[in-house]
Design a protein around this motif. Sequence first.
Motif, PDB file in Angstrom:
ATOM      1  N   GLN A  85      17.245 -11.204  37.460  1.00 30.33           N
ATOM      2  CA  GLN A  85      16.287 -10.757  38.481  1.00 30.33           C
ATOM      3  C   GLN A  85      17.027 -10.080  39.624  1.00 30.33           C
ATOM      4  OE1 GLN A  85      14.118 -14.330  39.493  1.00 30.33           O
ATOM      5  NE2 GLN A  85      12.688 -14.044  37.805  1.00 30.33           N
ATOM      6  N   ASN A 115      19.199 -15.283  38.972  1.00 31.78           N
ATOM      7  CA  ASN A 115      18.989 -14.512  40.204  1.00 31.78           C
ATOM      8  C   ASN A 115      20.337 -14.381  40.881  1.00 31.78           C
ATOM      9  OD1 ASN A 115      18.344 -13.549  42.802  1.00 31.78           O
ATOM     10  ND2 ASN A 115      16.284 -14.391  42.637  1.00 31.78           N
ATOM     11  N   GLU A 116      20.988 -13.262  40.630  1.00 29.01           N
ATOM     12  CA  GLU A 116      22.355 -13.101  41.126  1.00 29.01           C
ATOM     13  C   GLU A 116      22.407 -12.966  42.630  1.00 29.01           C
ATOM     14  OE1 GLU A 116      26.388 -10.726  39.713  1.00 29.01           O
ATOM     15  OE2 GLU A 116      24.428 -10.208  38.895  1.00 29.01           O
ATOM     16  N   ARG A 117      21.352 -12.401  43.239  1.00 27.37           N
ATOM     17  CA  ARG A 117      21.347 -12.255  44.695  1.00 27.37           C
ATOM     18  C   ARG A 117      21.300 -13.610  45.381  1.00 27.37           C
ATOM     19  NH1 ARG A 117      17.677  -8.589  42.838  1.00 27.37           N
ATOM     20  NH2 ARG A 117      15.951  -9.957  43.447  1.00 27.37           N
ATOM     21  N   ALA A 118      20.452 -14.509  44.844  1.00 25.64           N
ATOM     22  CA  ALA A 118      20.328 -15.842  45.445  1.00 25.64           C
ATOM     23  C   ALA A 118      21.343 -16.816  44.860  1.00 25.64           C
ATOM     24  CB  ALA A 118      18.913 -16.382  45.241  1.00 25.64           C
ATOM     25  N   GLY A 119      21.983 -16.450  43.753  1.00 26.57           N
ATOM     26  CA  GLY A 119      22.963 -17.326  43.142  1.00 26.57           C
ATOM     27  C   GLY A 119      22.356 -18.532  42.462  1.00 26.57           C
ATOM     28  N   THR A 120      21.226 -18.364  41.778  1.00 26.12           N
ATOM     29  CA  THR A 120      20.570 -19.486  41.111  1.00 26.12           C
ATOM     30  C   THR A 120      20.469 -19.225  39.616  1.00 26.12           C
ATOM     31  OG1 THR A 120      18.383 -18.521  41.521  1.00 26.12           O
ATOM     32  CG2 THR A 120      19.208 -20.097  43.136  1.00 26.12           C
ATOM     33  N   ARG A 160      28.067 -18.092  41.161  1.00 26.54           N
ATOM     34  CA  ARG A 160      28.276 -16.763  40.584  1.00 26.54           C
ATOM     35  C   ARG A 160      29.261 -16.821  39.426  1.00 26.54           C
ATOM     36  NH1 ARG A 160      25.472 -13.403  43.532  1.00 26.54           N
ATOM     37  NH2 ARG A 160      25.061 -13.888  45.729  1.00 26.54           N
TER      38      ARG A 160
END
Length: 373
Positions: free
Chosen positions: A373, A264-269, A351
């Motif tokens: 995602q 999940n690149e937006r949340a950085g997980t 990231r």
Amino acid sequence: MVAQVTVAARIGLIACLLSVLAAPAWADTVRVKDLGRFLGWRENALVGYGIVTGLAGSGDSPASAVTRDAVKNVLSRMGANISPDEVHSRNVAVVMVTAVLPPSAHMGDRIDATVSSVGDARSLVGGTLLMTPLMGPDQQTYALAQGTLVVGGYRFDAQQNRQQKNYPTSGVLAGGATIETPASSSLVNRDGELTFVLQDADATTAERIKDGINTSFGRRVARVTDAATVTIDARNVGSDTYAFVSQIENVSVTPDARAVIVVNERAGTVVAGGGVQISSVVVSQGDIKVSVSQDNDAGQPYTSEYGYGRGLYVASKKIETTQGQDAVVRLPNTTVADLVQALTQAHVDTRGIISILQSIKAAGALHADIVVQ
């Protein structure tokens, strides 16, 4: 300093999660019931067209011809003979009503229904749905919906000002639809067979389900049709079909799991499934260098009748992560969890870890699917 601690804590948590998730997924057994469904056991969509009344001036505008005709038709059935042009109320709204018919439903059972505006109504708050038939794809009426709406929002307009919360043009009738036509699912086909459909097609899992069912019954009753289908012989069951189905559902099997990394690149997980392996590879990104290597250690040679044979070799893999001049970490094996821990010790942010994993995958050294995602 606070920002650095927060990032480090987050990366450390991800590393801990990956260490736990790196355990082989195949170690757990689950019921057949949780891996799919029987063909024929399904829900059915219902839909209807109705009217909501009792709105405080927030219904459809008089310009809506559909609303005027609908109100005229309802009042005509009640004995009031009026024309559509005589309808000017904003206290009514035309709506669509949807519900889901369970696989097994009896007359008088109550199910939930969802109501949504069709016209230009501003809000359905305080409205009451008039009796609305709910039909299936075969145009047969299976349920009747009626009752007071529960709307999780509001909208108020005054002097060109507006206050709105959520979406007040849709609401829920909790248990507001009554089943009028019973429904039942037929699980056994004309050949006297049950068909179990896997939620995720996998040939290995299908074979294990077949073996588990045959072992449970002590005879060969199941066979694999394809990677997503297991066919079970039910010709000798008689009237105990659901007892037979229950026994199948509670058979425990070990499903096969493919290696997956969810990013999940937006949340950085980053979350990795079990058994995610990395082959020998070297990745450089800026001043970060990741090296995965394998050393073969000589073992004791074996003896055969023709003398000494070839010696055994033991593969020993390690990861080296370097950032700058001093940050070097050596690890004994090559899993995604170990890689993330090494990158964390090198103070690489989340990231950066995602970018490195994607690069290793592109190089063909990461044996897992990456889902972004």
